[in-house]
Design an enzyme around this catalytic site. Structure first.
Site, PDB file in Angstrom:
ATOM      1  N   HIS A 187      18.208 -21.800 -37.046  1.00  0.00           N
ATOM      2  CA  HIS A 187      17.186 -22.804 -37.366  1.00  0.00           C
ATOM      3  C   HIS A 187      15.829 -22.157 -37.673  1.00  0.00           C
ATOM      4  O   HIS A 187      14.920 -22.840 -38.154  1.00  0.00           O
ATOM      5  CB  HIS A 187      17.071 -23.848 -36.240  1.00  0.00           C
ATOM      6  CG  HIS A 187      16.315 -23.399 -35.025  1.00  0.00           C
ATOM      7  ND1 HIS A 187      16.943 -23.020 -33.857  1.00  0.00           N
ATOM      8  CD2 HIS A 187      14.983 -23.272 -34.789  1.00  0.00           C
ATOM      9  CE1 HIS A 187      16.026 -22.681 -32.961  1.00  0.00           C
ATOM     10  NE2 HIS A 187      14.835 -22.832 -33.503  1.00  0.00           N
ATOM     11  N   SER A 222      12.202 -19.461 -29.915  1.00  0.00           N
ATOM     12  CA  SER A 222      13.495 -19.643 -30.571  1.00  0.00           C
ATOM     13  C   SER A 222      14.007 -18.348 -31.189  1.00  0.00           C
ATOM     14  O   SER A 222      13.246 -17.581 -31.783  1.00  0.00           O
ATOM     15  CB  SER A 222      13.377 -20.697 -31.676  1.00  0.00           C
ATOM     16  OG  SER A 222      13.191 -21.976 -31.140  1.00  0.00           O
ATOM     17  N   GLY A 223      15.310 -18.129 -31.054  1.00  0.00           N
ATOM     18  CA  GLY A 223      15.930 -16.942 -31.623  1.00  0.00           C
ATOM     19  C   GLY A 223      15.874 -15.724 -30.733  1.00  0.00           C
ATOM     20  O   GLY A 223      16.557 -14.730 -30.980  1.00  0.00           O
TER      21      GLY A 223
END
Length: 327
Positions: free
Chosen positions: A79, A233-234
């Site tokens: 994403h 995120s990630g």
């Protein structure tokens, strides 16, 4: 008078560490940072503590985390890359402790390619993982090292204490203050049935009930207050396994940040072992140690790459020893 040979031998480890050759890189074990002192309960990470942590940047601005898994590859969340039509706007920062002034150990490398898992269908869905290929291989140093990836034989059990790191927001409302030092947080793994039960509590009317899929992993606290957040995120969720740091999950999603009954949700790296191996066939994975390996700690060190570089290094050692005996 002949000079003593010892300084030559002392230079060898640093030569192997700093050399840009593939053989030297292969000698570096994954998941073994040079920084050993860990401040349990502290929020700020220490210099060189998490050398695989990277910042993925868009037009020079941090927006996602990631982890270095090989000289040219970073693992992150799918994403983070909703638009890959122009990769020139992306770059990866490695070897940094803080974002405002990354320091002398940090390097920026442009992005060459992004491979998102084809099974990914959008936010909070399965397969929220992507592989980022760098335009040039990075040279491993004491501040830039890869994390180990787990073979499917490795199981991360509920209650196991792991660590999540990132430069994300400390809360839903706040931005990480300057100089934006890398943050670390110890979180216990939560089993999937319990996590599904937590996410079913206090569900807001009109919202679709979120379910924890088979390739997801929950970690955090029932009471909330501590969690990954926007900008994390990630990034990696790592656990210490047989003296090596192994990445159990990729930060994927959560309902808000640090809310009660809403622990962080990660993508299980083991669930996408085959897909990662297809894209990076030379990458090796950390396996569950056999009883013999557990008895012999020398065999727990896992090196990625084939044995040829090690043989080359051995040959270099023999040549050096021969030269020293002549001297």
């Amino acid at each position: 008078m002949r000079q003593p040979p010892m300084p030559v031998l002392l230079l060898l480890p640093s030569l192997l560490l700093s050399s840009g050759t593939e053989g030297a890189k292969a000698l570096i074990a994954c998941g073994h940072p040079r920084m050993l002192n860990r401040m349990v309960g502290g929020d700020d990470a220490l210099e060189g503590e998490w050398p695989w942590q990277v910042s993925i940047q868009h037009d020079g601005v941090h927006f996602c985390g990631g982890s270095l898994i090989a000289p040219k590859w970073v693992l992150t969340a799918a994403h983070c890359f909703s638009n890959t039509s122009d990769l020139t706007i992306y770059r990866v920062l490695l070897g940094a402790l803080q974002l405002l002034q990354p320091g002398p150990h940090a390097v920026y490398i442009p992005v060459k390619r992004v491979e998102s898992n084809p099974l990914y269908k959008g936010m909070a869905s399965s397969a929220d993982v992507a592989l980022v290929e760098l335009q040039a291989p990075v040279t491993f140093t004491s501040h830039i090292l890869p994390v180990c990836l787990p073979d499917p034989s490795l199981i991360f059990k509920p209650g196991m204490n792991c660590w999540v790191t990132g430069w994300g927001s400390p809360s839903e409302q706040d931005r990480l203050p300057n100089p934006r030092i890398l943050q670390k947080l110890a979180v216990p793994i939560i089993d999937t049935p319990k996590c599904n039960l937590l996410y079913s509590k206090d569900a807001e009317s009109g919202f679709q009930l979120k379910t924890i899929k088979d390739d997801m992993l929950c970690a955090g606290f029932v009471e909330g207050k501590k969690d990954a957040c926007k900008g994390d995120s990630g990034g990696p969720l790592v656990c210490l396994v047989n003296q090596s740091w192994v990445q159990a999950g990729v930060i994927s999603w959560g309902e808000g940040c640090a809310r009660r009954n809403r622990p962080g949700v990660y993508i299980r790296v083991t669930s996408h072992h085959y897909w990662i191996h297809q894209i990076i066939p030379e990458l090796q994975f950390q396996r569950k140690a056999s009883s013999q390996q557990q008895q012999d700690p020398r065999r727990q060190q896992h090196l990625w790459g084939n044995s040829a570089p090690c043989l080359a290094a051995h040959a270099v050692m023999l040549v050096l020893v021969a030269l020293l005996t002549i001297l």
